[in-house]
Design a protein around this motif. Structure first.
Motif, short mmCIF file in Angstrom:
data_model
loop_
_atom_site.label_atom_id
_atom_site.label_comp_id
_atom_site.label_asym_id
_atom_site.label_seq_id
_atom_site.Cartn_x
_atom_site.Cartn_y
_atom_site.Cartn_z
N ALA A 123 0.73 -1.34 -0.01
CA ALA A 123 0.16 0.09 -0.03
C ALA A 123 0.87 1.17 0.09
N ALA A 124 1.98 1.13 0.78
CA ALA A 124 2.87 2.32 0.98
C ALA A 124 3.36 2.58 -0.37
N ALA A 125 3.92 1.56 -1.27
CA ALA A 125 4.41 1.53 -2.54
C ALA A 125 3.55 2.22 -3.75
N ILE A 126 2.29 1.60 -3.66
CA ILE A 126 1.42 2.50 -4.45
C ILE A 126 1.38 3.87 -4.20
N ALA A 127 1.20 4.27 -2.78
CA ALA A 127 1.16 5.58 -2.70
C ALA A 127 2.26 6.39 -3.17
N ALA A 128 3.40 5.65 -3.04
CA ALA A 128 4.85 6.33 -3.22
C ALA A 128 4.87 6.80 -4.73
N TYR A 129 4.13 6.03 -5.72
CA TYR A 129 4.24 6.59 -7.22
C TYR A 129 3.20 7.48 -7.38
#
Length: 252
Positions: A123-129
């Motif tokens: 979830a954090a990785a998706i938000a980072a993009y």
């Protein structure tokens, strides 16, 4: 001897890594992404090579992993790691965002150190993009577990447009899924209606294929092992850019 001396190899951070004893992908994947001064110390969650032939048997197998996790945590804590990195993902999605947080708190209570889980790291990785609203994903799971992943993603505001459960027949068979199969899955998942493609299931190593796919699909393609290790590094203030594993570790 100095009691405040730093570990000779892990002078920046010691990571305790928890993964099922049947998993042969997490350890080499995490080691390949390890920057200098960070060391990974693998603790195996002892489970048999479960034969998954239905939704029910798959759930039972993952529950056994959950039941045996605490002993693996206690084992790895004897080397006094600074942080824990989960190397299994299915059970971290169960129960949505609330269930993921509950699982993380349970491990923290035993270990006394913070940790990165597969679901929350993803979830954090998706938000980072940034700019991602609609996703598609592939897993080695059975449909019942894919439903749990969809539910978790929806709790974070992401709509799952498509998903593929590969229905791998055993835990060790997950590591034997070949690149052509995964490449075909990526093509099936892709479309103008999808902002990002995800891969879950830590024994399904896709760290390098995902990095390559980002270049020819022109959108985020996030492998869960990359996301989890990235999250652990950044949570510990380690901002090194690690190349060859996609934009996540190179840019964010």
């Amino acid at each position: 001897m100095q009691t405040d001396a730093k570990d000779s190899r892990g002078w920046r951070r010691l990571f305790g890594v928890l993964g099922p004893s049947t998993n042969t992908s997490v350890q080499p994947d995490y080691d390949d992404m390890r920057p200098a001064g960070v060391t990974n110390h693998y603790s195996r969650i002892v489970v048999p090579d479960a034969q998954a032939i239905s939704d029910e048997t798959f759930l039972a197998g993952t529950q056994q992993i959950a039941d045996n996790t605490i002993e693996a945590v206690k084992s790895v804590m004897t080397c006094k790691p600074h942080y824990l990195v989960m190397g299994m993902s299915a059970i971290t999605f169960y129960g949505g965002a609330e269930g993921a947080a509950k699982f993380r708190h349970q491990i923290h209570e035993v270990a006394g150190v913070d940790l990165s889980t597969g679901s929350e790291s993803l979830a954090a990785a998706i938000a980072a993009y940034g700019g991602v609203k609609r996703v598609a994903f592939v897993s080695p799971y059975y449909p019942v577990a894919n439903a749990q992943v969809r539910n978790f993603l929806s709790d974070y505001g992401y709509e799952t447009v498509r998903d593929i459960p590969l229905r791998c027949p055993s835990w060790t068979s997950i590591a034997k899924v070949d690149t052509p199969t995964l490449r075909q899955a990526l093509h099936q998942l892709d479309g103008d209606d999808v902002d990002a493609i995800l891969q879950v299931g830590t024994n399904l190593s896709m760290v390098r294929l995902a990095a390559a796919a980002e270049m020819w699909l022109g959108k985020p393609v996030i492998a869960i092992n990359t996301a989890t290790y990235w999250h652990a590094l950044r949570a510990n203030g380690i901002q090194d850019k690690v190349y060859g594993f996609g934009r996540l570790l190179e840019e964010f």
